[in-house]
Motif scaffolding. Structure first.
Motif, PDB file in Angstrom:
ATOM      1  N   LEU A   1      34.878 -40.500  51.613  1.00  0.00           N
ATOM      2  CA  LEU A   1      34.226 -39.280  51.699  1.00  0.00           C
ATOM      3  C   LEU A   1      33.974 -38.830  53.156  1.00  0.00           C
ATOM      4  CD1 LEU A   1      31.491 -40.608  49.205  1.00  0.00           C
ATOM      5  CD2 LEU A   1      33.269 -38.981  48.777  1.00  0.00           C
ATOM      6  N   THR A   2      33.743 -37.582  53.255  1.00  0.00           N
ATOM      7  CA  THR A   2      33.424 -36.989  54.629  1.00  0.00           C
ATOM      8  C   THR A   2      31.916 -36.755  54.883  1.00  0.00           C
ATOM      9  OG1 THR A   2      34.027 -35.221  56.225  1.00  0.00           O
ATOM     10  CG2 THR A   2      34.194 -34.694  53.943  1.00  0.00           C
ATOM     11  N   LEU A   3      31.422 -36.907  55.964  1.00  0.00           N
ATOM     12  CA  LEU A   3      30.307 -36.563  56.369  1.00  0.00           C
ATOM     13  C   LEU A   3      30.036 -35.012  56.927  1.00  0.00           C
ATOM     14  CD1 LEU A   3      27.114 -37.081  56.510  1.00  0.00           C
ATOM     15  CD2 LEU A   3      27.565 -38.342  58.748  1.00  0.00           C
TER      16      LEU A   3
ATOM     17  N   LEU B   1      26.532 -29.643  56.836  1.00  0.00           N
ATOM     18  CA  LEU B   1      25.595 -29.928  55.689  1.00  0.00           C
ATOM     19  C   LEU B   1      25.097 -31.134  55.649  1.00  0.00           C
ATOM     20  CD1 LEU B   1      27.665 -28.621  52.302  1.00  0.00           C
ATOM     21  CD2 LEU B   1      25.573 -27.418  53.663  1.00  0.00           C
ATOM     22  N   GLY B   2      25.713 -32.079  56.577  1.00  0.00           N
ATOM     23  CA  GLY B   2      25.303 -33.461  56.885  1.00  0.00           C
ATOM     24  C   GLY B   2      25.099 -34.325  55.605  1.00  0.00           C
ATOM     25  N   MET B   3      25.976 -34.230  54.749  1.00  0.00           N
ATOM     26  CA  MET B   3      26.084 -34.879  53.503  1.00  0.00           C
ATOM     27  C   MET B   3      27.447 -35.402  53.149  1.00  0.00           C
ATOM     28  SD  MET B   3      24.454 -31.848  50.965  1.00  0.00           S
ATOM     29  CE  MET B   3      24.795 -32.828  49.525  1.00  0.00           C
ATOM     30  N   TRP B   4      27.445 -36.635  52.480  1.00  0.00           N
ATOM     31  CA  TRP B   4      28.896 -37.241  52.268  1.00  0.00           C
ATOM     32  C   TRP B   4      29.187 -36.448  51.093  1.00  0.00           C
ATOM     33  CZ3 TRP B   4      31.042 -40.489  55.324  1.00  0.00           C
ATOM     34  CH2 TRP B   4      30.184 -41.159  56.376  1.00  0.00           C
ATOM     35  N   LEU B   5      30.586 -35.937  51.209  1.00  0.00           N
ATOM     36  CA  LEU B   5      31.175 -35.138  50.168  1.00  0.00           C
ATOM     37  C   LEU B   5      32.612 -35.356  50.109  1.00  0.00           C
ATOM     38  CD1 LEU B   5      29.826 -31.767  51.178  1.00  0.00           C
ATOM     39  CD2 LEU B   5      29.101 -33.132  49.138  1.00  0.00           C
TER      40      LEU B   5
ATOM     41  N   ASP C   1      31.864 -37.699  60.175  1.00  0.00           N
ATOM     42  CA  ASP C   1      32.193 -39.255  60.068  1.00  0.00           C
ATOM     43  C   ASP C   1      33.161 -39.093  58.640  1.00  0.00           C
ATOM     44  OD1 ASP C   1      32.434 -41.908  60.138  1.00  0.00           O
ATOM     45  OD2 ASP C   1      30.447 -42.387  59.692  1.00  0.00           O
ATOM     46  N   LEU C   2      33.871 -40.139  58.695  1.00  0.00           N
ATOM     47  CA  LEU C   2      34.836 -40.608  57.484  1.00  0.00           C
ATOM     48  C   LEU C   2      34.599 -41.858  57.170  1.00  0.00           C
ATOM     49  CD1 LEU C   2      36.980 -38.726  55.893  1.00  0.00           C
ATOM     50  CD2 LEU C   2      38.616 -39.315  57.625  1.00  0.00           C
ATOM     51  N   ARG C   3      34.471 -42.361  55.826  1.00  0.00           N
ATOM     52  CA  ARG C   3      34.205 -43.500  55.663  1.00  0.00           C
ATOM     53  C   ARG C   3      34.657 -43.699  53.854  1.00  0.00           C
ATOM     54  NH1 ARG C   3      28.497 -45.086  56.559  1.00  0.00           N
ATOM     55  NH2 ARG C   3      28.964 -44.272  58.532  1.00  0.00           N
ATOM     56  N   TRP C   4      35.372 -45.106  54.035  1.00  0.00           N
ATOM     57  CA  TRP C   4      35.594 -45.610  52.402  1.00  0.00           C
ATOM     58  C   TRP C   4      34.376 -46.071  51.937  1.00  0.00           C
ATOM     59  CZ3 TRP C   4      40.038 -44.359  50.221  1.00  0.00           C
ATOM     60  CH2 TRP C   4      41.361 -44.203  50.772  1.00  0.00           C
ATOM     61  N   PHE C   5      34.163 -45.743  50.807  1.00  0.00           N
ATOM     62  CA  PHE C   5      33.084 -46.423  49.843  1.00  0.00           C
ATOM     63  C   PHE C   5      33.335 -47.087  48.661  1.00  0.00           C
ATOM     64  CE2 PHE C   5      30.907 -43.099  52.387  1.00  0.00           C
ATOM     65  CZ  PHE C   5      29.858 -43.816  52.882  1.00  0.00           C
ATOM     66  N   ALA C   6      33.039 -48.091  48.182  1.00  0.00           N
ATOM     67  CA  ALA C   6      33.372 -48.780  47.016  1.00  0.00           C
ATOM     68  C   ALA C   6      32.672 -47.754  45.893  1.00  0.00           C
ATOM     69  CB  ALA C   6      32.550 -50.032  46.875  1.00  0.00           C
ATOM     70  N   TYR C   7      33.332 -47.999  44.744  1.00  0.00           N
ATOM     71  CA  TYR C   7      32.725 -47.218  43.590  1.00  0.00           C
ATOM     72  C   TYR C   7      31.411 -47.215  43.411  1.00  0.00           C
ATOM     73  CZ  TYR C   7      37.554 -46.628  41.987  1.00  0.00           C
ATOM     74  OH  TYR C   7      38.815 -46.573  41.812  1.00  0.00           O
ATOM     75  N   ASP C   8      30.796 -48.419  43.537  1.00  0.00           N
ATOM     76  CA  ASP C   8      29.356 -48.784  43.010  1.00  0.00           C
ATOM     77  C   ASP C   8      28.398 -48.303  44.445  1.00  0.00           C
ATOM     78  OD1 ASP C   8      29.888 -50.660  44.947  1.00  0.00           O
ATOM     79  OD2 ASP C   8      29.240 -52.234  43.437  1.00  0.00           O
ATOM     80  N   GLU C   9      28.963 -47.994  45.467  1.00  0.00           N
ATOM     81  CA  GLU C   9      28.216 -47.347  46.679  1.00  0.00           C
ATOM     82  C   GLU C   9      28.011 -45.856  46.665  1.00  0.00           C
ATOM     83  OE1 GLU C   9      29.491 -50.966  49.930  1.00  0.00           O
ATOM     84  OE2 GLU C   9      30.705 -49.040  49.581  1.00  0.00           O
TER      85      GLU C   9
END
Length: 179
Positions: free
Chosen positions: A60-62, A66-70, A145-153
């Motif tokens: 996901l990208t911050l 918008l300041g949101m993870w999308l 920011d750019l970050r990997w998230f586990a499905y459950d996160e």
């Protein structure tokens, strides 16, 4: 085939979300400029959820404004030959990952959301992009920011539209029918 024509074809053959699909098709039928950012009534956009299915995670990208993870995505450009090409271009540009491939079968989801004036709506056509093994992301100027998230996160950091996109992507990956 023009990008406008491709979008109409993609939406006519999309299976699911009938009411929303109808809104998109009506928009394109009444607005020859409905694909472009300059259409103040709203415009079609293309996005893709970048997924590493083998490791059970999404990138996901911050979003800078918008300041949101999308998911990765944005406006269609004149050189885009199709909605799928626009989604893949956006995902590649914003993730920095080369070799992404779209999940077969077309869009995973449609999501219509309000945006600030002078435009009023984004009519987002959402795909899923599979990251190649060993993919290395690189933050773009469009992201904080750019970050990997586990499905459950994902539900803890992103809004409902991203959670629904992930759920529908996982269903498509497992071979279940979308609806």
């Amino acid at each position: 085939m023009s990008l406008h024509d491709d979008a109409v074809h993609v939406l006519e053959t999309y299976d699911g979300q009938e009411d929303l699909r109808g809104i998109y098709l009506e928009h394109l039928a009444s607005r020859p400029d409905g694909m472009w950012k300059s259409c103040e009534a709203g415009h079609v956009t293309a996005s893709a959820l970048v997924i590493d299915a083998a490791r059970g995670r999404v990138l996901l990208t911050l979003h800078k404004k918008l300041g949101m993870w999308l998911q990765m995505g944005g406006h269609c450009e004149r050189q885009d030959g199709s909605l799928a090409a626009a989604a893949l271009r956006e995902a590649t540009e914003e993730s920095g990952i080369q070799g992404l491939t779209l999940l077969p079968g077309g869009p995973v989801q449609l999501d219509r959301h309000r945006i600030p004036a002078p435009c009023h709506w984004h009519l987002d056509v959402q795909y899923a992009a599979l990251a190649p093994v060993g993919a290395v992301e690189e933050i773009s100027e469009e992201s904080l920011d750019l970050r990997w998230f586990a499905y459950d996160e994902v539900a803890a950091v992103a809004d409902g539209s991203v959670v629904r996109l992930l759920d529908r992507t996982r269903a498509a990956l497992s071979g279940r029918v979308r609806g």
